[in-house]
Design a protein around this motif. Structure first.
Motif, PDB file in Angstrom:
ATOM      1  N   GLY A  34       0.826  -1.192   0.000  1.00 54.32           N
ATOM      2  CA  GLY A  34       0.000   0.000   0.000  1.00 54.32           C
ATOM      3  C   GLY A  34       0.861   1.243   0.000  1.00 54.32           C
ATOM      4  O   GLY A  34       2.106   1.175   0.093  1.00 54.32           O
ATOM      5  N   PRO A  35       0.256   2.422  -0.087  1.00 50.52           N
ATOM      6  CA  PRO A  35       1.051   3.654  -0.099  1.00 50.52           C
ATOM      7  C   PRO A  35       1.894   3.826   1.161  1.00 50.52           C
ATOM      8  O   PRO A  35       3.009   4.355   1.109  1.00 50.52           O
ATOM      9  CB  PRO A  35      -0.011   4.752  -0.229  1.00 50.52           C
ATOM     10  N   THR A  36       1.375   3.368   2.286  1.00 45.88           N
ATOM     11  CA  THR A  36       2.124   3.536   3.537  1.00 45.88           C
ATOM     12  C   THR A  36       3.290   2.571   3.648  1.00 45.88           C
ATOM     13  O   THR A  36       4.200   2.773   4.466  1.00 45.88           O
ATOM     14  CB  THR A  36       1.182   3.335   4.732  1.00 45.88           C
ATOM     15  N   THR A  51       7.166  12.332  -5.446  1.00 40.68           N
ATOM     16  CA  THR A  51       6.231  12.315  -6.587  1.00 40.68           C
ATOM     17  C   THR A  51       5.679  10.921  -6.849  1.00 40.68           C
ATOM     18  O   THR A  51       4.936  10.734  -7.813  1.00 40.68           O
ATOM     19  CB  THR A  51       6.929  12.829  -7.849  1.00 40.68           C
ATOM     20  N   ALA A  52       6.049   9.936  -6.026  1.00 39.36           N
ATOM     21  CA  ALA A  52       5.612   8.557  -6.278  1.00 39.36           C
ATOM     22  C   ALA A  52       4.132   8.394  -5.943  1.00 39.36           C
ATOM     23  O   ALA A  52       3.635   8.920  -4.954  1.00 39.36           O
ATOM     24  CB  ALA A  52       6.455   7.583  -5.455  1.00 39.36           C
ATOM     25  N   GLU A  53       3.453   7.622  -6.779  1.00 44.50           N
ATOM     26  CA  GLU A  53       2.023   7.307  -6.575  1.00 44.50           C
ATOM     27  C   GLU A  53       1.868   5.785  -6.683  1.00 44.50           C
ATOM     28  O   GLU A  53       1.977   5.205  -7.765  1.00 44.50           O
ATOM     29  CB  GLU A  53       1.159   8.003  -7.634  1.00 44.50           C
ATOM     30  N   TRP A  54       1.631   5.147  -5.542  1.00 42.91           N
ATOM     31  CA  TRP A  54       1.510   3.675  -5.505  1.00 42.91           C
ATOM     32  C   TRP A  54       0.159   3.261  -6.079  1.00 42.91           C
ATOM     33  O   TRP A  54      -0.891   3.706  -5.607  1.00 42.91           O
ATOM     34  CB  TRP A  54       1.649   3.199  -4.071  1.00 42.91           C
ATOM     35  N   THR A  77      12.176   0.623  -2.098  1.00 41.26           N
ATOM     36  CA  THR A  77      12.354   0.153  -0.724  1.00 41.26           C
ATOM     37  C   THR A  77      10.989   0.169  -0.036  1.00 41.26           C
ATOM     38  O   THR A  77      10.286   1.191  -0.063  1.00 41.26           O
ATOM     39  CB  THR A  77      13.325   1.043   0.053  1.00 41.26           C
ATOM     40  N   THR A  78      10.604  -0.993   0.543  1.00 43.89           N
ATOM     41  CA  THR A  78       9.306  -1.101   1.219  1.00 43.89           C
ATOM     42  C   THR A  78       9.516  -1.535   2.659  1.00 43.89           C
ATOM     43  O   THR A  78      10.551  -2.107   3.023  1.00 43.89           O
ATOM     44  CB  THR A  78       8.395  -2.110   0.510  1.00 43.89           C
TER      45      THR A  78
END
Length: 937
Positions: A34-36, A51-54, A77-78
């Motif tokens: 997810g975005p988080t 500027t990243a949009e997951w 990196t997650t």
């Protein structure tokens, strides 16, 4: 603890090269949950997380930043998988410099192309500092790597507007392949450009020399005139003489040009008048233009012109303008009356009504045209409904009169026709010819063939209800929408809406109750007109005169009432879709409920009549179970009747159950009981009708029956005893199957009081069954019982003086043969009735035999032996049909005899019994427990 996810893996990027801020799509595996979960994203070493949009675990969208490296990996990196890897790379391109005079698809900030230092080039426009091609020769970009150039000239730049401009870098980058001659030409071009800048101010002065000279000449002339006026001296006499000369010249000129000047004044006056006419021709031509536009229907043009004239000349004091403006007002008043007449004219579409109301509003018509239109529309709908009723009532009466006279004419024509053969078996039917002629006559008055057939078949009241509901459903929506538009102010134009909106809302609030009464009046008229056609008994006498008038020769069938209910339901759904308040439509729901109740009552009444006519359909064809088709026909008739009521019994949204009223429950229960009782009476009528009243020439028996006596004799009539047996078999089946199935169908369709219906019907059926059974037993047992006493004492037999017994006497054999005949008759009709009938016959015979034995005063030894032989023979023969009553009778008969004392008598009794059973083995087979199996073999 949950298992860690795999590290992110980037397998693709699109596009794979571009300048800074290029939007790219990154694809791969395990790119986060997810975005988080996304902690970092670098492209060519630059952090692009901002500027990243997951998008998903396999897709991320971002923009490339200003990276230092021109090519590098994409690292994701997650939190769940840690730092990932990449199988692809991205190439970062440097943007090309765009000159100020170069074409570009984007806006280029000029601040980046000239020096911003405070003390240098201050106030000089950028165009003079940044030529597109300073050398003036063709630019040929070289292929030297940017990194190599940066290493050769550290801290320098190829941009000639920069402080650290390097000419060598510029030449290597833009003219690495340029020849030496071309470079010489470039030097010449640079010198020319420098000379042009120096000569710019001088050329500007040269171009304005003529202007300077003209201004100088004008100033010199003015100066000289002023000096001359200041130094000239004129004598007084000379001045006086000059004035006199000028006066005489002026008078002479006036005399000479008086006529010319007069004509000039007249021409000026005419010209002024023409100018006025030309200037105000709009007002002068407006009355005629209004009439022309009204004739063409261009009311918008008329209204616009009127508004313009009113704003310009509405308060004028000029008489001619006032006169023409009065003509305009006269024609506008006529237009108001015309539009009001068109507004109140019916029929009219909702679009036209809104248009005329807007026109009248724009023309400031007195009163409230919208409310007048609503009132006229309301009266027109009511009139349409009553006219519809009157037309169908007249049509019904006209058809009846036409058919009557046509029937008389056809009968007279046929009676006097020479073609009529009175002796012929096939004669033309007057009624059939009449119906055919009426069909043709009736069909010629309609348009479509499909409607012709339906109208010819449907009763007049059904066609009327169809037409009436269609009329209301087609007119009421526009009526309701007109009111809604009146309430929300959408009837008025934009220019008038602000003022008219408030007045409209105020009028709507004041007239809301009046409109509600209008809707209720339409609904009441609709319901009462339908009641007058279908339920006249539900109206009062005064209402019946207004809304009735139909000739009710016979009530509509349940099928047509169901069709009417469906029609009214669809109309109710259409009106509900208009968001009309439910309290206004409740009267329609009450009508639907009454129609549903009436449909159920009528259907059950017609079903009862159909059940009574089932006796005519009895064919007396018996199947293997001893049943005719009558029980099945009865059950199918009721099931079909209930299925036809399914849509009537089902409750649509907003409808109440038809059984909510106690009276309806009681009426339906009584009718249901009446239907069951009617069929029971039908059975009784068929079973007890005299032989001569029943035609059994078509009687047949199932030839596939394996019974030994499996066919009724090939006679042309059916005996009353056989009819009783068939009726008993039917009663037995009705009690065990049919009535229970019907009760289930009643419950399935929501009928109330099913237990009562079943109980009363069962009791009545059992009473009929018992009566028929007693009648049959009386028919069969009485002759057998009556033959016992004469048979016993035949030949002056005396129990006191008789010979030694040699066997069972003939009277008992004859009685057994008669019992066997009863068994055969019952077995032929229904095997299941055999035990019941045979038990009662045996009871009657044993009771009579017991009575006879008890009436004997004394027995001799041989008489006692003979009596015991015959009693035991009868008892042992019918042993499988013995009941407690018959056993008691045999016991009493044996007790009335003297006991056999010697063993010889008992042995003789046994031998004689065995002899009797052996000699009549075939006849007595039917009394054996396995008789059914033996008979089938």
């Amino acid at each position: 603890m949950s298992r860690a996810r795999q590290p992110p893996l980037v397998t693709g990027i699109s596009p794979n090269e571009g300048i800074s801020w290029t939007k790219v799509t990154i694809r791969g595996e395990n790119l986060g949950t997810g975005p988080t979960d996304l902690l970092g994203l670098t492209i060519c070493g630059h952090n692009c997380l901002l500027t990243a949009e997951w998008m998903s675990a396999s897709k991320i969208v971002c923009r490339v930043g200003q990276a230092k490296n021109d090519k590098g990996d994409i690292i994701v990196t997650t939190k769940s998988g840690g730092k990932g890897t990449s199988t692809v790379s991205f190439k970062l391109l440097k943007p090309e410099k765009i000159g100020i005079l170069d074409q570009s698809a984007v806006w280029v900030d000029e601040m980046n192309y000239y020096d911003m230092r405070t003390d240098r080039n201050k106030g000089i426009p950028p165009l003079s500092l940044r030529p597109a091609n300073p050398l003036g020769i063709e630019i040929d970009k070289g292929r030297f790597p940017q990194k190599d150039l940066e290493s050769l000239f550290p801290g320098m730049s190829a941009d000639f507007t920069s402080e650290n401009f390097s000419a060598a870098w510029y030449l290597i980058e833009n003219h690495s392949t340029t020849s030496f001659d071309q470079l010489k030409m470039a030097v010449v071009n640079l010198k020319k450009q420098a000379n042009k800048k120096n000569e710019g101010s001088l050329a500007y002065v040269k171009g304005g020399l003529s202007t300077f000279f003209e201004a100088q000449d004008a100033l010199s002339a003015i100066h000289q005139k002023l000096e001359a006026d200041g130094t000239e001296k004129v004598e007084g006499s000379m001045t006086q003489k000059l004035e006199n000369v000028l006066n005489r010249a002026s008078n002479t000129a006036d005399t000479l040009f008086q006529e010319v000047l007069g004509r000039k004044d007249k021409a000026d006056s005419t010209r002024n008048a023409l100018n006025v006419l030309q200037r105000f021709k709009f007002l002068f031509n407006l009355p005629l233009n209004i009439e022309r536009n009204i004739q063409k229907g261009d009311y918008d043009v008329v209204i616009n012109d009127y508004e313009k004239a009113k704003s310009l000349f509405g308060k004028t004091e000029v008489q001619v303008f006032k006169k023409y403006y009065a003509e305009v007002e006269t024609r506008i008043e006529a237009l108001r009356e015309l539009l009001l007449d068109k507004l109140l004219e019916t029929p009219s579409t909702l679009h036209d009504q809104k248009r005329y109301i807007r026109y009248l509003s724009d023309l400031h018509a007195p009163g409230d045209p919208a409310w007048q239109c609503i009132g006229a529309q309301h009266q027109w709908i009511l009139q349409l409904m009553h006219n519809c009723k009157e037309s169908y009532v007249k049509e019904q009466k006209g058809k009846d009169t036409f058919l009557f006279y046509l029937y008389i004419y056809v009968c007279n024509t046929l009676l006097h026709s020479p073609m009529l053969d009175l002796d012929s078996d096939v004669r033309p039917s007057p009624i059939g010819h009449l119906s055919q002629t009426a069909s043709l006559k009736r069909g010629s008055s309609f348009q479509s063939g499909r409607d012709d057939a339906w109208r010819y078949k449907a009763p007049q009241q059904v066609v009327f209800v169809e037409k009436l509901t269609k009329l209301v459903v087609s007119q009421l929506p526009n009526f309701w929408k007109l009111w809604v538009s009146y309430v929300n102010g959408s009837l008025f134009s934009e220019t008038e809406k602000s003022g008219q909106m408030e007045r409209s809302k105020k009028n709507a609030r004041q007239r809301q109750n009046d409109f509600k009464k209008m809707i209720q009046e339409v609904m009441h008229s609709l319901v009462k007109l339908i009641r007058g056609a279908l339920l006249p008994f539900s109206l009062r006498e005064g209402e019946l005169r207004q809304y009735g008038g139909w000739e009710m020769k016979s009530e509509l069938s349940g099928q047509w009432l169901t069709h009417v209910i469906q029609t009214v339901r669809l109309s109710s759904e259409s009106l509900t879709a208009l968001e009309i308040p439910n309290d206004m439509l409740q009267i329609i729901q009450d009508l639907i409920l009454d129609l549903r109740v009436r449909c159920i009552i009528v259907t059950l009444q017609h079903t009862a009549e159909d059940i009574k006519r089932l006796a005519e359909k009895e064919d007396w064809v018996v199947d293997n179970e001893g049943l005719t088709s009558l029980p099945s026909q009865f059950e199918q008739c009721i099931i079909h009747s209930l299925q036809s009521l399914k849509t009537v019994l089902d409750c649509k949204p907003g409808e109440a159950s038809v059984f909510q009223q106690q009276k309806t429950q009681e009426d339906v229960c009584q009718l249901s009981i009446g239907i069951m009782q009617g069929f029971i009476d039908c059975l009784e009528q068929l079973s007890t009708k005299p032989d001569g009243d029943i035609d059994t020439s078509h009687l047949s028996v199932d030839v596939s029956s394996p019974d030994l006596f499996g066919s009724i004799h090939e006679e042309s009539s059916l005996s009353s005893e056989q009819r009783l047996l068939i009726a008993l078999s039917n009663c037995r089946y009705l009690e065990r199957h049919t009535f229970l199935n019907i009760a289930e169908h009643f419950e399935k369709h929501g009928f109330q009081g099913v237990d009562k219906i079943t109980q009363v019907s069962m009791e009545s059926l059992k009473e009929l069954d018992q009566r028929l059974f007693e009648m049959y037993i009386e028919f069969k047992a009485d002759p057998i019982v009556g033959s016992l006493e004469p048979g016993i004492y035949a030949g002056y037999f005396d129990w006191k003086d008789c010979l030694v017994p040699t066997g069972v006497r003939n009277y008992l054999k004859e009685a057994l043969v008669n019992i066997i005949a009863v068994h055969a008759e019952v077995f032929t009709i229904s095997k299941d009735l055999v035990p019941r009938v045979m038990s009662r016959v045996v009871e009657a015979v044993s009771e009579e035999l017991s009575r006879l034995m008890q009436c004997v005063s004394s027995f001799s030894k041989n008489g006692a032996l003979q009596a015991k032989l015959e009693i035991c023979a009868l008892r042992d023969t019918v042993a499988i049909y013995l009941t407690p009553e018959s056993k008691s009778s045999f016991k009493q008969a044996l007790e009335a005899l003297p006991q056999l004392s010697s063993g010889t008598d008992r042995k003789l009794l046994e031998e004689l019994l065995n002899k009797f059973k052996s000699s009549m083995h075939l006849q007595l087979t039917c009394f054996q427990a396995s008789s059914s199996a033996m008979m089938k073999t």
